[in-house]
Design a protein around this motif. Structure first.
Motif, mmCIF file in Angstrom:
data_model
loop_
_atom_site.group_PDB
_atom_site.id
_atom_site.type_symbol
_atom_site.label_atom_id
_atom_site.label_comp_id
_atom_site.label_asym_id
_atom_site.label_seq_id
_atom_site.Cartn_x
_atom_site.Cartn_y
_atom_site.Cartn_z
ATOM 1 N N MET A 41 0.824 -1.206 0.000
ATOM 2 C CA MET A 41 0.000 0.000 0.000
ATOM 3 C C MET A 41 0.863 1.263 0.000
ATOM 4 S SD MET A 41 -3.023 -1.135 -0.242
ATOM 5 C CE MET A 41 -4.044 0.288 0.111
ATOM 6 N N PHE A 45 0.581 3.891 -3.066
ATOM 7 C CA PHE A 45 -0.203 5.103 -2.848
ATOM 8 C C PHE A 45 0.525 6.233 -2.121
ATOM 9 C CE2 PHE A 45 -3.418 1.647 -3.025
ATOM 10 C CZ PHE A 45 -4.091 2.078 -4.159
ATOM 11 N N MET A 199 -10.771 1.714 2.477
ATOM 12 C CA MET A 199 -11.642 1.325 1.375
ATOM 13 C C MET A 199 -11.973 2.527 0.505
ATOM 14 S SD MET A 199 -15.150 -0.888 1.506
ATOM 15 C CE MET A 199 -15.646 -1.764 0.020
ATOM 16 N N ASN A 201 -10.064 5.090 -0.122
ATOM 17 C CA ASN A 201 -8.916 5.352 -0.995
ATOM 18 C C ASN A 201 -8.900 4.397 -2.185
ATOM 19 O OD1 ASN A 201 -7.980 7.413 0.654
ATOM 20 N ND2 ASN A 201 -6.661 6.065 1.849
ATOM 21 N N SER A 202 -9.170 3.129 -1.910
ATOM 22 C CA SER A 202 -9.185 2.139 -2.990
ATOM 23 C C SER A 202 -10.291 2.438 -3.995
ATOM 24 C CB SER A 202 -9.380 0.731 -2.411
ATOM 25 O OG SER A 202 -8.333 0.399 -1.534
ATOM 26 N N TYR A 205 -9.488 5.382 -6.206
ATOM 27 C CA TYR A 205 -8.514 4.975 -7.223
ATOM 28 C C TYR A 205 -9.218 4.260 -8.378
ATOM 29 C CZ TYR A 205 -4.407 2.668 -9.233
ATOM 30 O OH TYR A 205 -3.432 2.223 -10.087
#
Length: 224
Positions: A41, A45, A199, A201-202, A205
């Motif tokens: 991660m 990121f 979650m 952030n994911s 993306y």
């Protein structure tokens, strides 16, 4: 046989040493789980300088490992105390109370890592309540998903206490899957501030960053 070996193999010391080994296993498992996750991660990121990245990976790994170590220690100690107070017998709700108090003491503080762990645990608990495919299974189907085992309870190292997982029935799983994705996509679109940060952030993306690019490079090679 040395005195240390005799002490370790003495059945009278088994319960106390089980607490020690549980603490050790919690520490090791926490490192194994968190380190690769934090590493990947961070590399994907994080835009911080390398010293900050390394410190962040180390801090996350240490926190996860120590928290699991503390939880296992508290949990197994509380089980042992409850058993001693009940004349050496384990009761059905001993694990419930030990897990609850351990969870409160160790994971009760809201931090990003604790939130991830609690989210993981909660989702597994909810999924465990789904109907199971007990057909052709050696495990007797309980009357309810949370029915306790019959007494005397089996040893923790016995096959009865370590059954093979039984998959959920297809239709209930499909319904839960659909409702879960429907709910999270709605909340992400309309109430994104309520989504768990990792979650969120994911999902940004996947669904938001894919809406913008400045050329071929940021379309196919780099995200931004």
């Amino acid at each position: 046989m040395s005195a240390i070996q005799q002490f370790i193999l003495n059945p009278a010391n088994q319960e106390l040493l089980a607490v020690l080994k549980g603490a050790r296993n919690g520490l090791v498992y926490g490192v194994k789980i968190r380190f690769p996750h934090a590493l990947v991660m961070t590399l994907l990121f994080s835009h911080k300088p390398w010293p900050a990245k390394i410190k962040g990976i180390f801090t996350a790994t240490r926190t996860h490992a120590l928290n699991l170590c503390k939880f296992v220690t508290i949990y197994k100690t509380l089980l042992l105390l409850q058993k001693k107070l009940n004349g050496g017998k384990e009761r059905d709700l001993d694990t419930f109370f030990a897990g609850g108090l351990g969870g409160w003491l160790v994971f009760g503080e809201r931090t990003p890592i604790n939130e991830q762990i609690v989210l993981y645990v909660m989702s597994r608990v909810l999924l465990s309540l789904l109907p199971r495919l007990y057909t052709n299974s050696s495990v007797h189907q309980p009357s309810t998903p949370i029915s306790p085992l019959k007494h005397p309870l089996p040893s923790l190292t016995s096959p009865q206490a370590n059954p093979r997982p039984i998959p959920p029935s297809q239709l209930p799983f499909a319904i839960v899957s659909a409702l879960s994705w429907a709910g999270v996509m709605y909340m992400f679109r309309h109430r994104g501030e309520r989504i768990q940060p990792g979650m969120g952030n994911s999902m940004r993306y996947l669904y938001h960053d894919s809406e913008a690019w400045t050329g071929l490079k940021t379309l196919l090679w780099h995200n931004k």
